[in-house]
Design a protein around this motif. Sequence first.
Motif, short mmCIF file in Angstrom:
data_model
loop_
_atom_site.label_atom_id
_atom_site.label_comp_id
_atom_site.label_asym_id
_atom_site.label_seq_id
_atom_site.Cartn_x
_atom_site.Cartn_y
_atom_site.Cartn_z
N TYR A 199 -38.33 4.38 21.62
CA TYR A 199 -38.79 3.28 22.46
C TYR A 199 -40.24 3.51 22.84
N SER A 200 -41.00 2.44 22.81
CA SER A 200 -42.42 2.50 23.10
C SER A 200 -42.80 1.38 24.05
N VAL A 201 -44.05 1.35 24.45
CA VAL A 201 -44.54 0.39 25.44
C VAL A 201 -45.68 -0.43 24.86
N LEU A 202 -45.58 -1.75 25.00
CA LEU A 202 -46.69 -2.65 24.73
C LEU A 202 -47.22 -3.13 26.07
N ASP A 203 -48.46 -2.76 26.37
CA ASP A 203 -49.06 -3.11 27.66
C ASP A 203 -50.17 -4.13 27.43
N LEU A 204 -50.00 -5.33 27.98
CA LEU A 204 -51.05 -6.34 27.93
C LEU A 204 -52.03 -6.19 29.09
N HIS B 10 -41.19 -10.56 20.73
CA HIS B 10 -41.35 -10.89 22.13
C HIS B 10 -42.01 -12.25 22.34
N PHE B 11 -42.65 -12.81 21.30
CA PHE B 11 -43.15 -14.18 21.45
C PHE B 11 -42.86 -15.06 20.23
N SER B 12 -42.27 -14.49 19.18
CA SER B 12 -41.93 -15.28 18.00
C SER B 12 -40.52 -14.93 17.53
N PRO B 13 -39.53 -15.10 18.42
CA PRO B 13 -38.19 -14.58 18.13
C PRO B 13 -37.50 -15.22 16.94
N TYR C 235 -39.91 1.34 7.74
CA TYR C 235 -39.84 1.68 9.17
C TYR C 235 -40.29 0.45 9.94
N ALA C 236 -39.33 -0.17 10.64
CA ALA C 236 -39.59 -1.42 11.35
C ALA C 236 -39.47 -1.23 12.85
N MET C 237 -40.52 -1.62 13.55
CA MET C 237 -40.50 -1.65 15.01
C MET C 237 -40.51 -3.11 15.45
N VAL C 238 -39.75 -3.40 16.50
CA VAL C 238 -39.63 -4.78 16.96
C VAL C 238 -40.07 -4.87 18.41
N GLY C 239 -40.94 -5.82 18.71
CA GLY C 239 -41.37 -6.07 20.08
C GLY C 239 -40.32 -6.87 20.82
N VAL C 240 -40.07 -6.50 22.07
CA VAL C 240 -39.06 -7.21 22.86
C VAL C 240 -39.46 -7.19 24.33
N ASN C 241 -39.30 -8.33 24.99
CA ASN C 241 -39.51 -8.40 26.44
C ASN C 241 -38.26 -7.87 27.13
N VAL C 242 -38.46 -6.91 28.04
CA VAL C 242 -37.35 -6.41 28.85
C VAL C 242 -37.77 -6.41 30.31
N ILE C 243 -37.04 -7.15 31.12
CA ILE C 243 -37.26 -7.16 32.57
C ILE C 243 -35.98 -6.61 33.20
N ALA C 244 -36.05 -5.37 33.66
CA ALA C 244 -34.87 -4.71 34.23
C ALA C 244 -35.09 -4.46 35.72
N MET D 80 -38.16 0.19 19.10
CA MET D 80 -38.46 -1.02 19.88
C MET D 80 -39.68 -0.75 20.74
N ILE D 81 -40.58 -1.72 20.77
CA ILE D 81 -41.75 -1.62 21.64
C ILE D 81 -41.61 -2.70 22.71
N VAL D 82 -41.61 -2.27 23.95
CA VAL D 82 -41.15 -3.10 25.07
C VAL D 82 -42.32 -3.62 25.89
N ASN D 83 -42.32 -4.91 26.10
CA ASN D 83 -43.30 -5.57 26.96
C ASN D 83 -42.60 -5.99 28.25
N ALA D 84 -43.27 -5.79 29.39
CA ALA D 84 -42.70 -6.19 30.68
C ALA D 84 -43.80 -6.77 31.55
N GLN D 85 -43.90 -8.09 31.53
CA GLN D 85 -44.90 -8.78 32.33
C GLN D 85 -44.31 -9.02 33.73
N ILE D 86 -44.54 -8.09 34.63
CA ILE D 86 -43.98 -8.12 35.98
C ILE D 86 -45.12 -8.07 36.98
N PHE D 87 -45.08 -8.95 37.96
CA PHE D 87 -46.19 -9.11 38.90
C PHE D 87 -46.43 -7.85 39.73
N ASP D 88 -45.39 -7.29 40.28
CA ASP D 88 -45.52 -6.13 41.17
C ASP D 88 -45.51 -4.85 40.33
#
Length: 337
Positions: free
Chosen positions: A15-20, A198-201, A225-234, A313-321
């Motif tokens: 698991y990895s992190v995509l940070d915008l 995460h934006f073109s499912p 070797y395939a990595m997939v971007g996914v939005n996860v808000i936990a 999986m590379i995880v994006n989490a657009q969270i305000f706080d």
Amino acid sequence: MIQENAKKRLKDIRYSVLDLSPIIEGGAPTDSLRNTLDLARHVEKWGYNRYWLAEHHNMPGIASSATSVVIGHVAAGTTSIRVGSGGIMLPNHAPLVIAEQFGTLESLFPGRIDLGLGRAPGTDQLTAHALRRDRRSDGQDFPEQLGELRDYFNSSRKNYVRAIPGEGLNIPIWLLGSSGFSAQLAGQLGLPFSFASHFSPEYTNPALALYRSNFRPSAALEKPYAMVGVNVIAADTDEEAKWLSTSMQQQFLALIRNNPGKLQPPVENIDDLCSDYEKSLLAGRLSTTIIGSPETVKDKLQAFLDETQADEMIVNAQIFDHHARLRSYEILAEIVK
């Protein structure tokens, strides 16, 4: 096509992190970049594999436009996690410049740098022109640009123009995509591939199938070797996660309206802000997004893994706080362990 093999469990993949590097309403890029480094230090401790930053321009809510600079900032502030681009939009740049930038990064942080490449402009057409990108280009010359870039890293080639630093360095190159073009090219070249689910499912499975069916072993990879971007808000409860996710929904809604802005605080009911048509568009854009408590996220993440058979999986989490964002990644780390 998805390979017939033993079912992968969540703990079997990385698991990895995509940070915008989100700029929030009321915040400034200084805050965003400070939070980026803080998040990177936390996820390194929690066992994430890599930390990628993305090139976007003329976007009021994203602070990572100078992607190579931010990669250096994160790499200098961490010790072991891989750091890279998700991605560099190669047609915006001379391949020599990217070879030098990433050659410098690899020289500063040996064995920790990834170079993920995309062929889209990462912005609107007017800004693409300001970047000196040829407005007649639709990315069809991307394979030639990629070949030129790879030549600069190859010390066995006789290059009259040399990338110093860069020449002779082994920097993993990834192709990124939201459709089939880069998937097929990555397979043909035997490179790792990352798909932007995460934006073109809707194109996720066709692109993965295209990549795997076209794959040819190379010096870089013996098998796909395939990595997939996914939005996860936990969050600790489904209700809190759903509330937190409305910031991301507002961000997508602004893009649908062609009016991008800063990341907004959560709202009680996203339906109050959009029409029925916009709701349907949001549902499509976010169809693979995973939102919920630890139990909910675990079940949905396993279902997504079953469907994609991703290697990572590379995880994006657009969270305000920022603290809620940290908690989301912490929950995910606890789930997959």
